[in-house]
Design a protein around this motif. Structure first.
Motif, PDB file in Angstrom:
ATOM      1  N   PHE A 179       0.830  -1.202   0.000  1.00 30.18           N
ATOM      2  CA  PHE A 179       0.000   0.000   0.000  1.00 30.18           C
ATOM      3  C   PHE A 179       0.865   1.254   0.000  1.00 30.18           C
ATOM      4  CE2 PHE A 179      -1.932   3.402   2.500  1.00 30.18           C
ATOM      5  CZ  PHE A 179      -3.031   3.689   1.719  1.00 30.18           C
ATOM      6  N   HIS A 180       1.912   1.266   0.835  1.00 34.54           N
ATOM      7  CA  HIS A 180       2.813   2.425   0.876  1.00 34.54           C
ATOM      8  C   HIS A 180       3.449   2.669  -0.490  1.00 34.54           C
ATOM      9  CE1 HIS A 180       3.590   2.137   5.502  1.00 34.54           C
ATOM     10  NE2 HIS A 180       2.415   2.629   5.220  1.00 34.54           N
ATOM     11  N   HIS A 181       3.927   1.603  -1.126  1.00 35.99           N
ATOM     12  CA  HIS A 181       4.566   1.751  -2.437  1.00 35.99           C
ATOM     13  C   HIS A 181       3.587   2.338  -3.452  1.00 35.99           C
ATOM     14  CE1 HIS A 181       8.411   0.047  -1.487  1.00 35.99           C
ATOM     15  NE2 HIS A 181       7.877  -1.085  -1.053  1.00 35.99           N
ATOM     16  N   GLN A 182       2.372   1.805  -3.475  1.00 37.94           N
ATOM     17  CA  GLN A 182       1.359   2.323  -4.409  1.00 37.94           C
ATOM     18  C   GLN A 182       1.002   3.773  -4.110  1.00 37.94           C
ATOM     19  OE1 GLN A 182      -1.854  -0.435  -3.973  1.00 37.94           O
ATOM     20  NE2 GLN A 182      -0.936  -1.951  -5.343  1.00 37.94           N
ATOM     21  N   SER A 183       0.868   4.105  -2.837  1.00 41.10           N
ATOM     22  CA  SER A 183       0.498   5.471  -2.455  1.00 41.10           C
ATOM     23  C   SER A 183       1.574   6.475  -2.844  1.00 41.10           C
ATOM     24  CB  SER A 183       0.268   5.553  -0.938  1.00 41.10           C
ATOM     25  OG  SER A 183      -0.777   4.719  -0.559  1.00 41.10           O
ATOM     26  N   PHE A 184       2.827   6.146  -2.533  1.00 39.84           N
ATOM     27  CA  PHE A 184       3.918   7.070  -2.838  1.00 39.84           C
ATOM     28  C   PHE A 184       4.161   7.178  -4.331  1.00 39.84           C
ATOM     29  CE2 PHE A 184       5.243   5.903   1.629  1.00 39.84           C
ATOM     30  CZ  PHE A 184       4.774   7.085   2.170  1.00 39.84           C
ATOM     31  N   ARG A 185       3.947   6.090  -5.050  1.00 38.36           N
ATOM     32  CA  ARG A 185       4.100   6.121  -6.503  1.00 38.36           C
ATOM     33  C   ARG A 185       3.057   7.085  -7.110  1.00 38.36           C
ATOM     34  NH1 ARG A 185       3.243   0.669  -8.280  1.00 38.36           N
ATOM     35  NH2 ARG A 185       4.994   0.308  -6.901  1.00 38.36           N
ATOM     36  N   GLU A 186       1.819   7.018  -6.608  1.00 38.89           N
ATOM     37  CA  GLU A 186       0.772   7.897  -7.114  1.00 38.89           C
ATOM     38  C   GLU A 186       1.059   9.358  -6.776  1.00 38.89           C
ATOM     39  OE1 GLU A 186      -3.100   6.470  -5.972  1.00 38.89           O
ATOM     40  OE2 GLU A 186      -2.689   4.498  -6.830  1.00 38.89           O
ATOM     41  N   LEU A 187       1.639   9.597  -5.583  1.00 39.42           N
ATOM     42  CA  LEU A 187       1.978  10.974  -5.194  1.00 39.42           C
ATOM     43  C   LEU A 187       3.077  11.554  -6.068  1.00 39.42           C
ATOM     44  CD1 LEU A 187       1.974  10.816  -1.292  1.00 39.42           C
ATOM     45  CD2 LEU A 187       0.368  12.025  -2.740  1.00 39.42           C
ATOM     46  N   ASN A 188       3.980  10.710  -6.517  1.00 39.55           N
ATOM     47  CA  ASN A 188       5.102  11.168  -7.317  1.00 39.55           C
ATOM     48  C   ASN A 188       4.808  11.266  -8.800  1.00 39.55           C
ATOM     49  OD1 ASN A 188       6.875  11.546  -5.148  1.00 39.55           O
ATOM     50  ND2 ASN A 188       7.313   9.354  -5.084  1.00 39.55           N
ATOM     51  N   ASN A 189       3.634  10.837  -9.219  1.00 34.07           N
ATOM     52  CA  ASN A 189       3.253  10.925 -10.657  1.00 34.07           C
ATOM     53  C   ASN A 189       2.501  12.185 -10.951  1.00 34.07           C
ATOM     54  OD1 ASN A 189       4.476   8.572 -11.415  1.00 34.07           O
ATOM     55  ND2 ASN A 189       2.674   7.328 -10.997  1.00 34.07           N
TER      56      ASN A 189
END
Length: 112
Positions: free
Chosen positions: A102-112
């Motif tokens: 979940f953390h990986h997906q959340s941070f990936r979305e924030l950085n896009n």
């Protein structure tokens, strides 16, 4: 989730958790909610754990250490279904795999 200190003790946090659990179960057919809590034995951490336990969350034994954060954490889960075969004690390490994903997906979305 946090409740401003001046509003604590009035049931707002418990109400919010119950509303979230009801929404998660009825609208999304989720089987459980998972959270992470600080595992270090400090008075403020113990208060938080007691709050979550009061809301029905169950503690796991596994203590997780993130590479980039000095604090240790434990997973807690709230079963949302009545089938007790589905709500047996959970493996904290397995829950942290879900939390980390979940953390990986959340941070990936924030950085896009």
């Amino acid at each position: 989730m946090a409740v401003k200190e001046e509003y604590r003790g009035q049931g707002l946090g418990e109400w919010l958790v119950k509303a979230l659990a009801s929404w998660a179960a009825s609208e999304h057919q989720l089987q459980e909610l998972i959270i992470e809590v600080e595992s270090e034995r400090l008075p403020e951490n113990d208060l938080r754990k007691r709050f979550w336990q009061k809301c029905g969350f169950r503690m796991t034994d596994y203590v997780h250490t993130y590479k980039w954060i000095p604090e240790t954490y434990q997973a807690m889960y709230l079963p949302l279904i009545k089938d007790t075969s589905q709500t047996a004690a959970k493996d904290g390490q397995a829950l942290f795999k879900q939390i980390t994903s979940f953390h990986h997906q959340s941070f990936r979305e924030l950085n896009n």
